[in-house]
Write a protein that holds these residues in place. Structure first.
Motif, short mmCIF file in Angstrom:
data_model
loop_
_atom_site.label_atom_id
_atom_site.label_comp_id
_atom_site.label_asym_id
_atom_site.label_seq_id
_atom_site.Cartn_x
_atom_site.Cartn_y
_atom_site.Cartn_z
N HIS A 184 10.57 -17.53 14.90
CA HIS A 184 9.20 -17.98 14.64
C HIS A 184 8.44 -16.80 14.05
O HIS A 184 8.51 -15.69 14.57
N ARG A 185 7.71 -17.06 12.96
CA ARG A 185 6.93 -15.98 12.35
C ARG A 185 5.49 -16.44 12.27
O ARG A 185 5.09 -17.14 11.35
N GLY A 186 4.68 -16.03 13.25
CA GLY A 186 3.29 -16.44 13.32
C GLY A 186 2.31 -15.36 12.90
O GLY A 186 1.14 -15.63 12.73
N ILE A 187 2.79 -14.13 12.73
CA ILE A 187 1.93 -13.04 12.30
C ILE A 187 2.08 -12.90 10.79
O ILE A 187 3.15 -12.55 10.29
N ALA A 188 1.01 -13.20 10.08
CA ALA A 188 1.04 -13.15 8.62
C ALA A 188 1.00 -11.71 8.15
O ALA A 188 0.10 -10.96 8.53
N LEU A 189 1.97 -11.32 7.35
CA LEU A 189 2.00 -9.97 6.81
C LEU A 189 1.89 -10.00 5.29
O LEU A 189 2.24 -9.04 4.62
N ARG A 190 1.41 -11.11 4.76
CA ARG A 190 1.29 -11.23 3.31
C ARG A 190 0.15 -10.35 2.80
O ARG A 190 -0.80 -10.05 3.55
N PRO A 191 0.23 -9.93 1.56
CA PRO A 191 -0.87 -9.15 0.99
C PRO A 191 -2.16 -9.98 0.99
O PRO A 191 -2.12 -11.20 0.87
N PHE A 192 -3.29 -9.31 1.12
CA PHE A 192 -4.56 -10.03 1.12
C PHE A 192 -5.63 -9.21 0.43
O PHE A 192 -5.51 -8.00 0.25
N GLU A 228 -2.49 2.97 6.63
CA GLU A 228 -2.08 3.32 5.27
C GLU A 228 -1.77 2.08 4.41
O GLU A 228 -1.64 2.20 3.19
N ASP A 229 -1.66 0.90 5.03
CA ASP A 229 -1.44 -0.35 4.29
C ASP A 229 -2.75 -0.97 3.81
O ASP A 229 -2.74 -1.97 3.11
N LEU A 230 -3.89 -0.40 4.22
CA LEU A 230 -5.20 -0.98 3.96
C LEU A 230 -6.03 -0.11 3.03
O LEU A 230 -5.88 1.10 3.01
N SER A 231 -6.91 -0.76 2.26
CA SER A 231 -7.88 -0.01 1.46
C SER A 231 -9.23 -0.70 1.55
O SER A 231 -9.31 -1.93 1.62
N ALA A 261 -3.50 -7.53 12.33
CA ALA A 261 -2.30 -7.28 13.12
C ALA A 261 -1.10 -7.11 12.21
O ALA A 261 -0.92 -7.84 11.24
N GLY A 262 -0.28 -6.11 12.51
CA GLY A 262 0.92 -5.85 11.73
C GLY A 262 0.72 -4.89 10.57
O GLY A 262 1.68 -4.43 9.98
N PHE A 263 -0.53 -4.59 10.23
CA PHE A 263 -0.82 -3.65 9.16
C PHE A 263 -1.14 -2.29 9.77
O PHE A 263 -1.81 -2.20 10.80
N ARG A 298 -1.70 -4.45 1.93
CA ARG A 298 -0.39 -4.66 1.34
C ARG A 298 0.61 -3.83 2.13
O ARG A 298 0.50 -2.62 2.19
N ARG A 299 1.56 -4.52 2.73
CA ARG A 299 2.58 -3.82 3.51
C ARG A 299 3.70 -3.37 2.60
O ARG A 299 4.05 -4.05 1.65
N GLY A 300 4.27 -2.22 2.94
CA GLY A 300 5.45 -1.75 2.23
C GLY A 300 6.64 -2.60 2.61
O GLY A 300 6.57 -3.45 3.51
N ALA A 301 7.73 -2.41 1.95
CA ALA A 301 8.95 -3.19 2.23
C ALA A 301 9.42 -2.88 3.65
O ALA A 301 9.46 -1.74 4.08
#
Length: 138
Positions: A86-94, A58-61, A53-55, A74-77
């Motif tokens: 509240h920020r419950g959706i993780a958008l950190r690189p993985f 084009e943010d995925l490989s 969710a949130g990606f 990895r999401r762009g800026a």
């Protein structure tokens, strides 16, 4: 403390890399993000579904590297600074890795409503016996 190797059995010839394979699988299972499902479609086909969710696509490989399926995100800026209550959706690189068995091939990947689906198939091995000639001196 000595460690017993899984491949120490004298009848398991050529399985020296088995211990490393088990260690790689254990390291991969320790990763917690993103959550995923593995579905067995039939005897030789599987689907891995990752909740991303949130990606955007084009943010995925999705790559196969050294016998492992590797999914990276990895999401762009983000445009502008936002103040979240509240920020419950993780958008950190993985990076999520799955160790693949021999003859296991990735057949495709598709993105749908925040889910990344990766399809895999086990290719059949040639099951024919091979006769080995016996050389004699002279």
């Amino acid at each position: 403390m000595s460690r017993i190797s899984l491949a120490s059995n004298p009848f398991l010839l050529g399985f020296e890399g088995l211990d490393e394979l088990v260690e790689r699988a254990q390291r991969s299972s320790a990763e917690g993000f993103p959550p995923y499902n593995i579905l067995q479609i039939d005897a030789d086909r599987y689907r891995i579904t990752l909740a991303v969710a949130g990606f955007a696509p084009e943010d995925l490989s999705v790559t196969v590297e050294g016998g492992s399926l590797v999914v990276r995100g990895r999401r762009g800026a983000e445009a502008g600074e936002r103040e979240f209550l509240h920020r419950g959706i993780a958008l950190r690189p993985f990076q999520r890795s799955f160790v693949l068995a021999e003859r296991m091939e990735v057949t495709g990947a598709h993105f749908e409503i925040g889910l990344l689906h990766v399809d895999l198939e086990r290719r059949a091995a040639e099951a024919r016996p091979t006769r080995i000639p016996i050389d004699t001196p002279g």
